[in-house]
Design an enzyme around this catalytic site. Structure first.
Site, mmCIF file in Angstrom:
data_model
loop_
_atom_site.group_PDB
_atom_site.id
_atom_site.type_symbol
_atom_site.label_atom_id
_atom_site.label_comp_id
_atom_site.label_asym_id
_atom_site.label_seq_id
_atom_site.Cartn_x
_atom_site.Cartn_y
_atom_site.Cartn_z
ATOM 1 N N ALA A 82 0.853 -1.197 0.000
ATOM 2 C CA ALA A 82 0.000 0.000 0.000
ATOM 3 C C ALA A 82 0.881 1.236 0.000
ATOM 4 C CB ALA A 82 -0.893 0.016 1.244
ATOM 5 N N THR A 124 -6.270 -1.068 8.613
ATOM 6 C CA THR A 124 -5.662 -0.175 9.611
ATOM 7 C C THR A 124 -6.740 0.421 10.513
ATOM 8 O OG1 THR A 124 -4.610 2.002 9.854
ATOM 9 C CG2 THR A 124 -5.703 1.613 7.768
ATOM 10 N N ASP A 125 -6.346 0.862 11.702
ATOM 11 C CA ASP A 125 -7.339 1.518 12.578
ATOM 12 C C ASP A 125 -7.704 2.912 12.064
ATOM 13 O OD1 ASP A 125 -5.102 3.040 13.304
ATOM 14 O OD2 ASP A 125 -5.370 2.776 15.456
ATOM 15 N N GLU A 126 -6.930 3.412 11.063
ATOM 16 C CA GLU A 126 -7.263 4.720 10.479
ATOM 17 C C GLU A 126 -8.644 4.708 9.834
ATOM 18 O OE1 GLU A 126 -5.147 7.648 9.653
ATOM 19 O OE2 GLU A 126 -3.443 6.971 10.823
ATOM 20 N N TYR A 153 -5.569 8.721 2.494
ATOM 21 C CA TYR A 153 -4.976 7.408 2.790
ATOM 22 C C TYR A 153 -5.999 6.518 3.492
ATOM 23 C CZ TYR A 153 -2.710 3.941 5.784
ATOM 24 O OH TYR A 153 -2.398 2.772 6.448
ATOM 25 N N LYS A 157 -7.859 3.030 2.293
ATOM 26 C CA LYS A 157 -7.775 1.781 3.059
ATOM 27 C C LYS A 157 -9.177 1.286 3.452
ATOM 28 C CE LYS A 157 -4.572 -0.143 4.384
ATOM 29 N NZ LYS A 157 -3.729 -1.224 3.800
ATOM 30 N N PRO A 208 9.574 18.379 14.001
ATOM 31 C CA PRO A 208 8.367 19.163 13.685
ATOM 32 C C PRO A 208 7.093 18.563 14.282
ATOM 33 C CG PRO A 208 9.040 17.856 11.787
ATOM 34 C CD PRO A 208 10.023 17.561 12.866
ATOM 35 N N GLY A 279 -7.125 17.729 8.616
ATOM 36 C CA GLY A 279 -7.875 16.486 8.901
ATOM 37 C C GLY A 279 -7.227 15.622 9.961
HETATM 38 P P1 NAD Z 1 5.516 0.787 4.083
HETATM 39 O O1 NAD Z 1 5.174 2.056 3.409
HETATM 40 O O2 NAD Z 1 6.737 0.707 4.923
HETATM 41 O O3 NAD Z 1 5.622 -0.390 3.007
HETATM 42 C C1 NAD Z 1 4.740 -0.520 1.928
HETATM 43 C C2 NAD Z 1 5.345 -1.517 0.954
HETATM 44 O O4 NAD Z 1 4.435 -1.692 -0.138
HETATM 45 C C3 NAD Z 1 6.670 -1.045 0.340
HETATM 46 O O5 NAD Z 1 7.610 -2.086 0.328
HETATM 47 C C4 NAD Z 1 6.295 -0.639 -1.071
HETATM 48 O O6 NAD Z 1 7.349 -0.772 -2.008
HETATM 49 C C5 NAD Z 1 5.158 -1.621 -1.371
HETATM 50 N N1 NAD Z 1 4.254 -1.133 -2.404
HETATM 51 C C6 NAD Z 1 3.667 0.102 -2.502
HETATM 52 N N2 NAD Z 1 2.922 0.173 -3.621
HETATM 53 C C7 NAD Z 1 3.010 -1.040 -4.233
HETATM 54 C C8 NAD Z 1 2.443 -1.591 -5.416
HETATM 55 N N3 NAD Z 1 1.627 -0.873 -6.203
HETATM 56 N N4 NAD Z 1 2.743 -2.868 -5.730
HETATM 57 C C9 NAD Z 1 3.560 -3.608 -4.947
HETATM 58 N N5 NAD Z 1 4.132 -3.129 -3.827
HETATM 59 C C10 NAD Z 1 3.863 -1.867 -3.465
HETATM 60 O O7 NAD Z 1 4.222 0.402 4.918
HETATM 61 P P2 NAD Z 1 4.029 -0.340 6.323
HETATM 62 O O8 NAD Z 1 4.042 0.668 7.395
HETATM 63 O O9 NAD Z 1 4.929 -1.512 6.380
HETATM 64 O O10 NAD Z 1 2.505 -0.813 6.163
HETATM 65 C C11 NAD Z 1 2.194 -2.074 5.577
HETATM 66 C C12 NAD Z 1 0.694 -2.275 5.599
HETATM 67 O O11 NAD Z 1 0.211 -2.182 6.941
HETATM 68 C C13 NAD Z 1 -0.081 -1.217 4.809
HETATM 69 O O12 NAD Z 1 -1.163 -1.860 4.178
HETATM 70 C C14 NAD Z 1 -0.583 -0.253 5.891
HETATM 71 O O13 NAD Z 1 -1.763 0.387 5.476
HETATM 72 C C15 NAD Z 1 -0.816 -1.201 7.035
HETATM 73 N N6 NAD Z 1 -0.708 -0.638 8.391
HETATM 74 C C16 NAD Z 1 0.397 0.066 8.770
HETATM 75 C C17 NAD Z 1 0.494 0.525 10.093
HETATM 76 C C18 NAD Z 1 1.705 1.285 10.571
HETATM 77 O O14 NAD Z 1 1.675 1.806 11.694
HETATM 78 N N7 NAD Z 1 2.785 1.372 9.817
HETATM 79 C C19 NAD Z 1 -0.543 0.262 11.000
HETATM 80 C C20 NAD Z 1 -1.668 -0.453 10.555
HETATM 81 C C21 NAD Z 1 -1.733 -0.912 9.256
HETATM 82 O O1 DAU Z 2 -2.955 4.021 12.877
HETATM 83 C C1 DAU Z 2 -2.266 3.260 11.919
HETATM 84 C C2 DAU Z 2 -1.609 4.178 10.933
HETATM 85 O O2 DAU Z 2 -0.523 4.793 11.612
HETATM 86 C C3 DAU Z 2 -1.127 3.480 9.666
HETATM 87 O O3 DAU Z 2 -2.244 2.980 8.985
HETATM 88 C C4 DAU Z 2 -0.358 4.445 8.787
HETATM 89 O O4 DAU Z 2 0.186 3.763 7.648
HETATM 90 C C5 DAU Z 2 0.773 5.041 9.580
HETATM 91 O O5 DAU Z 2 1.459 6.004 8.810
HETATM 92 C C6 DAU Z 2 0.253 5.677 10.871
HETATM 93 O O6 DAU Z 2 -0.497 6.906 10.596
HETATM 94 P P1 DAU Z 2 -0.293 8.225 11.487
HETATM 95 O O7 DAU Z 2 -0.731 9.395 10.731
HETATM 96 O O8 DAU Z 2 -0.851 8.011 12.864
HETATM 97 O O9 DAU Z 2 1.323 8.153 11.632
HETATM 98 P P2 DAU Z 2 2.439 9.291 11.525
HETATM 99 O O10 DAU Z 2 3.706 8.646 11.992
HETATM 100 O O11 DAU Z 2 2.452 9.961 10.209
HETATM 101 O O12 DAU Z 2 1.964 10.341 12.611
HETATM 102 C C7 DAU Z 2 1.774 9.964 13.975
HETATM 103 C C8 DAU Z 2 1.346 11.190 14.752
HETATM 104 O O13 DAU Z 2 2.455 12.102 14.810
HETATM 105 C C9 DAU Z 2 0.215 11.979 14.138
HETATM 106 O O14 DAU Z 2 -0.576 12.522 15.187
HETATM 107 C C10 DAU Z 2 0.898 13.130 13.388
HETATM 108 C C11 DAU Z 2 2.120 13.372 14.256
HETATM 109 N N1 DAU Z 2 3.312 13.866 13.516
HETATM 110 C C12 DAU Z 2 3.786 13.101 12.499
HETATM 111 C C13 DAU Z 2 4.892 13.490 11.767
HETATM 112 C C14 DAU Z 2 5.411 12.653 10.622
HETATM 113 C C15 DAU Z 2 3.938 15.059 13.890
HETATM 114 O O15 DAU Z 2 3.513 15.741 14.839
HETATM 115 N N2 DAU Z 2 5.039 15.447 13.175
HETATM 116 C C16 DAU Z 2 5.545 14.726 12.123
HETATM 117 O O16 DAU Z 2 6.549 15.143 11.495
#
Ligand code: NAD
Ligand code: DAU
Length: 343
Positions: A82, A124-126, A153, A157, A208, A279
């Protein structure tokens, strides 16, 4: 088991690949990854590349021919691939809709055609938006809550999540859906809060903080998430069901930032308050009673220990993140555009 893991070269996917190969040495693990900016071959150590049970296919989940050719040899799918960064989705939503929704459709169609036995869809919980009851009471989200995503995003999802569900209700594809909270741990691309702030602090760059910094998230170590996915992967029944996964450890952004600065012995003057994310979700938190009651899953890694290990990992693996952060023109262009739009 012949497992197809999409997005396996990203943060959670690569931790999951490592987890599966170690725990189930007999499983055949095939990764399909487009290697976008977030995908990284360096996320696999040499012993993984050498493992005869591991194979890697560089390709896009939106490519029907590629997906079809891999699905033919697969009995189980774990779909991580994703576009995942909320800020990027605010600047450019199109690739999120393309990959997260259309790409999921391509995979579901192929999984149906080749009759896969289990399709684990990583949602995701988003998808819930703010953690609130339908009547506005402030409480962790339940699986039965309405989906009210607040960013492109999260909306993409949510579309993919319900599309996966529809392939169960319409075609009886054995789908199971995970909705996890914020992961942290090794190999996370340094654009998400924790790795961005650790690496900025290490480079004596500002941290930031969007808006007030009072927004809260429920933090889970990536290995606890992997253990929950392992359970869903091997589950029988529960088709079409969604399961929340979370660490049950809620902290706001200021608390996280100060913890990181303290660990690295840096001054709090590094905190830089910037305009809020449009948002911006004030609180994400999930009620995990369902997965605990049905499967007995529990998170094991305490945040204090997990964040310490994570900070250590970024200190020891500077070459990993310098290669993709400091020297990445694409990353610099993205952050420049983001800061310009925010300030
Ligand atoms: P990430 O951004 O680190 O990794 C995403 C991977 O998907 C990358 O390796 C990228 O190259 C690959 N990708 C993107 N577009 C593609 C495509 N069109 N075809 C094939 N591969 C592709 O993401 P992550 O944080 O590891 O998240 C993985 C999954 O878990 C996602 O579906 C995300 O929505 C979900 N998720 C993430 C979190 C979090 O906190 N990171 C929490 C809940 C759910
Ligand atoms: O809840 C699960 C989700 O968590 C996943 O589905 C997403 O892929 C993952 O990116 C994450 O989303 P968030 O928006 O919660 O994560 P992020 O790390 O971007 O931001 C976490 C919190 O920190 C959010 O309240 C925004 C804040 N933030 C983030 C960044 C990057 C800042 O204050 N400054 C920053 O520079």
């Amino acid at each position: 088991m012949r497992l197809l893991i999409t997005g396996g070269a990203g943060f959670i996917g690569s931790n999951f690949v490592r987890y599966i190969l170690k725990k189930y040495p007999d499983y055949q693990v095939m990764v399909l990854d487009a290697l976008t900016y977030a995908g990284n071959r360096d996320n696999f150590e040499e012993n993984i590349w050498q493992n005869p049970k591991f194979s890697f296919y560089h390709g896009n989940i939106c490519d029907k021919e590629v997906v079809d050719s891999l699905m033919r040899d697969t009995d189980t799918v774990v779909h991580f691939a994703a576009e995942t960064h909320v800020d990027r989705s605010i600047l450019e939503a199109g690739t999120f809709i393309q990959t997260d929704v259309y790409g999921t459709y391509v995979l579901l169609e192929a999984a149906r055609k080749y009759k896969v036995k289990r399709f684990v869809h990583i949602s995701t919980d988003e998808v819930y938006g703010e953690a609130k009851s339908p009547t506005g009471e402030n409480r962790p989200s339940l699986e039965t809550d309405p989906l009210m995503p607040k960013s492109p995003y999260a909306a993409s999802k949510a579309g993919a999540d319900r599309l996966a569900f529809s392939y169960y209700t319409t075609y009886q594809l054995p789908v199971v859906i995970s909705r996890c909270s914020n992961n942290y741990g090794p190999n996370q691309y340094p654009e998400k809060l924790i790795p961005l702030f650790i690496t900025n602090a290490l480079e004596n760059e500002p941290l930031p903080v969007y808006g007030s910094g009072k927004n809260t998230r429920d933090w889970i170590h990536v290995l606890d998430h992997c253990a929950a996915l392992d359970i869903l992967l091997h589950s029988e029944g529960q088709d079409g069901e969604a399961f929340n996964i979370g660490g049950g450890q809620e902290f706001n952004i200021l608390q996280i930032s100060k913890t990181i600065l303290k660990m690295l012995e840096k001054n709090e003057s590094a905190l830089q308050f910037v305009l809020d994310r449009p948002g911006h979700v004030m609180r994400h938190a999930v009620d995990t009673s369902k997965i605990k009651n049905v499967f007995g899953w529990q998170p094991k890694i305490d945040f204090d220990e997990g964040i310490k290990q994570t900070v250590d990992w970024y200190i020891k693996n500077e070459s990993w993140w310098q290669k993709i952060k400091g020297k990445s023109i694409e990353y610099q262009e993205f952050t420049k555009k983001w800061y310009e739009e925010r300030n």
